[in-house]
Every structure is written in C-alpha cells, then in structure tokens.
Design an enzyme around this catalytic site. Structure first.
Site, short mmCIF file in Angstrom:
data_model
loop_
_atom_site.label_atom_id
_atom_site.label_comp_id
_atom_site.label_asym_id
_atom_site.label_seq_id
_atom_site.Cartn_x
_atom_site.Cartn_y
_atom_site.Cartn_z
N ARG A 3 -3.04 -2.22 -10.23
CA ARG A 3 -3.41 -3.74 -10.64
C ARG A 3 -4.92 -3.68 -10.29
O ARG A 3 -5.69 -3.53 -11.05
CB ARG A 3 -2.69 -4.82 -10.08
CG ARG A 3 -3.04 -6.13 -11.10
CD ARG A 3 -2.14 -7.23 -10.41
NE ARG A 3 -2.31 -7.70 -9.02
CZ ARG A 3 -3.40 -8.45 -8.79
NH1 ARG A 3 -4.05 -9.07 -9.51
NH2 ARG A 3 -3.56 -8.87 -7.34
N LYS A 4 -5.28 -3.99 -8.98
CA LYS A 4 -6.76 -4.13 -8.58
C LYS A 4 -6.86 -3.40 -7.49
O LYS A 4 -8.30 -2.94 -7.26
CB LYS A 4 -7.06 -5.67 -8.35
CG LYS A 4 -7.21 -6.52 -9.54
CD LYS A 4 -7.59 -7.97 -8.98
CE LYS A 4 -7.81 -8.98 -10.31
NZ LYS A 4 -8.29 -10.11 -9.82
N GLY A 5 -6.03 -3.23 -6.40
CA GLY A 5 -6.61 -2.48 -5.27
C GLY A 5 -7.42 -3.03 -4.43
O GLY A 5 -8.24 -2.35 -3.89
N SER B 278 0.38 -9.63 -4.81
CA SER B 278 0.74 -8.43 -5.74
C SER B 278 2.11 -8.26 -6.27
O SER B 278 2.27 -7.73 -7.35
CB SER B 278 0.43 -7.20 -4.76
OG SER B 278 0.46 -6.07 -5.45
N HIS C 260 11.64 1.25 2.00
CA HIS C 260 11.27 -0.20 2.24
C HIS C 260 12.29 -0.85 3.01
O HIS C 260 12.20 -2.04 3.37
CB HIS C 260 11.42 -0.88 0.77
CG HIS C 260 10.18 -0.67 -0.02
ND1 HIS C 260 8.91 -0.29 0.45
CD2 HIS C 260 9.93 -0.56 -1.44
CE1 HIS C 260 8.00 -0.25 -0.54
NE2 HIS C 260 8.72 -0.09 -1.73
N GLY D 295 0.65 -1.19 -0.20
CA GLY D 295 0.06 -0.14 0.01
C GLY D 295 0.90 1.38 0.07
O GLY D 295 0.45 2.41 0.50
#
Length: 286
Positions: A262-264, A152, A122, A62
């Site tokens: 992509r889709k979330g 993901s 990260h 996220g």
C-alpha cells in the site's frame, strides 16, 4: 459438557469488518477455526530442524518485507535454494506453516523442502511446538507500531472485502484484541519472553536503517550479506513494481498480491487517528 472457560473460548466475536469467516477464541487468541486445527497439526507433526528458519509476525507488521530480505540473503549465499524475487512474490517463496504446509488442503510437502527450510507463521509462539525453543532453529519476529499495524490491517480489509466499518469502530475492536491473531500485544509478548532465542526486528528500524538490519539478519542466519544488493532488491518500490509488472496474482488467502503493497511508510496512523484515539490507545496498552 464444556467448562465455562471452554464455552467462553468458543464465542464468536462481533467484529463487523471480518467478513471472510467466523473467528473463535482459542488459548486467548482469535483465529478462524481452520487455523486452530492447523496449529494442532503443527504441534503434533512438525519437528523443527536445527537449520529451520521461522519468520514470525502479527498480520500487517512487515511480513512480506521480512520474507523478501530473508529469501534474498539465502539466495545470494547459495545457488541451490530460493527463487529470484524478480520472478516471484515473497509469499510464493516462503510458505505459511498453518496453511500451505499443515492446512486443511496443504499445497506443499514439508519433506520436499530443501534445507535450510524457511517458513512463516502468524501463530503465537504458544501455538507452535515446544521444540521450536529447543531445536536450535532460528526464529525472527518482526513487529511494528500498533497504530500503523491497525491502519494497515483496516485498509486491507476495506480494500479486499469492501467493508464499510468506520475507523472508530474498527479501532475499538483492535484495542479489545478482536482482530485476526489478536490481541496484538499478547502476540508480541509471547515471542518477547523468548527473546534469548528469538531475533526481534522492528519495521521502523528496518525502514530507517535497512543496511544495518540486513547485516544483522544475515549474521543471525550465519550468512555473508551482500548488503547493498539485497537492500536494493528488497526495497518497497522494487517489490511493488515487480508485482505490477507481473500482472494480477492471487495469494492463498484470496488477497491480490498487489494489496500487500500500500504505502510502506512509517507514521501513516497520523493521517487517520485522532489525538483522543491515541490517548485511549496509550492508556490501555502503554
């Protein structure tokens, strides 16, 4: 001569879906060598200011969404900072400490960034300066269900590099921690153990209660939220459509910006992982 542990830490993992460069094990985590060099530079030269904001995350949990929300909150509280997300991708607004500021070829000068400075990373907490915990800077960590994180990440590598690794093999490697910034659970644990100084946000809760979470994030940042406006501006659909309208763009990692959307959705792992795989997952990590 290296000690046995040092020799072990230098072994490159045999993860076939990592076709974008070698990883080595350092302090228990797998990273490209250049990220490790950058982390050492960060610890040596980055002095957090009390006004700094660090958005920390494991890849594909996220990050883009948190960058968008934070940038939007700050922009609506000051006309002098942060660009309009209608013209820029969130990754163009919030730079990565380990690449754009302290990487081998930094593209930004940290001394030229206006306060409050907002960075993303990260890296595990142990890779950042100890002063992150004591300077008063604000750290927000976003996390996500590990199965959705894995799916993901697997899709991203398949789409970007055209890898043909099976989801079974990729899943086994994820469970072993052989992923960029992995192991996943150890990454989360470092920040969780500092939760008295770190705000935790989950992707699932953000998806289910965006207004409530925007309000909490704004309060943590000391800002007055314009909740409805920010939620609308930072919706998955709005951000994805903005990228499509702008045309093809390339992130510093070489990834097309559109690949970050992509889709979330929550629970996409159910379309990819078997019950047996999830039982195996659970027995190892929960």
């Amino acid at each position: 001569m290296d000690t046995p542990q040092q020799q072990q830490d230098k072994i490159s993992p045999q993860a076939k879906w990592w076709v974008d460069g070698q990883r080595i094990r350092y302090k228990g985590f797998w990273f490209k060598p250049e990220f490790i060099t950058a982390s050492e530079a960060i610890r040596a030269h980055y002095t957090p200011l009390p006004s700094d904001i660090i958005l920390a995350s494991f890849p594909k949990t996220g990050t883009t969404w948190l960058k968008a929300i934070t940038s939007s909150i700050l922009r609506h509280n000051s006309s002098t900072i942060h660009d309009d997300l209608g013209h820029l991708n969130p990754h163009e607004v919030v730079p990565f400490l380990e690449i754009e500021l302290f990487g081998e070829k930094p593209s930004k000068d940290i001394t030229n960034i206006s306060s409050p400075r907002v960075f993303n990373s990260h890296l595990p907490l142990s890779f950042l300066p100890e002063t992150v915990k004591t300077s008063g800077c604000r750290v927000i960590y976003i996390t996500r269900h590990p199965a959705d994180t894995f799916v993901s990440l697997w899709h991203l590598y398949n789409n970007r590099f055209g890898t043909e690794i099976s989801i079974r093999q990729a899943f086994d490697e994820f469970c072993k921690g052989l992923v960029p910034a992995g192991p996943y659970f150890e990454h989360i644990l470092e920040f969780w153990e500092a939760r008295d100084r770190v705000m935790f946000v989950t992707y699932e809760n953000l998806k289910a209660n965006p207004e409530e979470n925007v309000r909490k994030i704004a309060k943590f940042l000391g800002c007055k939220p314009i909740v409805e406006k920010i939620v609308k501006e930072c919706s998955f659909e709005k951000l994805r459509n903005t990228i499509k309208e702008r045309g093809e763009g390339i992130h510093w990692s070489g990834t097309k910006y559109e690949m970050f959307f992509r889709k979330g959705v929550v629970g996409d792992w159910k379309n990819h992982l078997t019950r047996e795989m999830m039982k195996e997952f659970g027995s190892q990590h929960f």
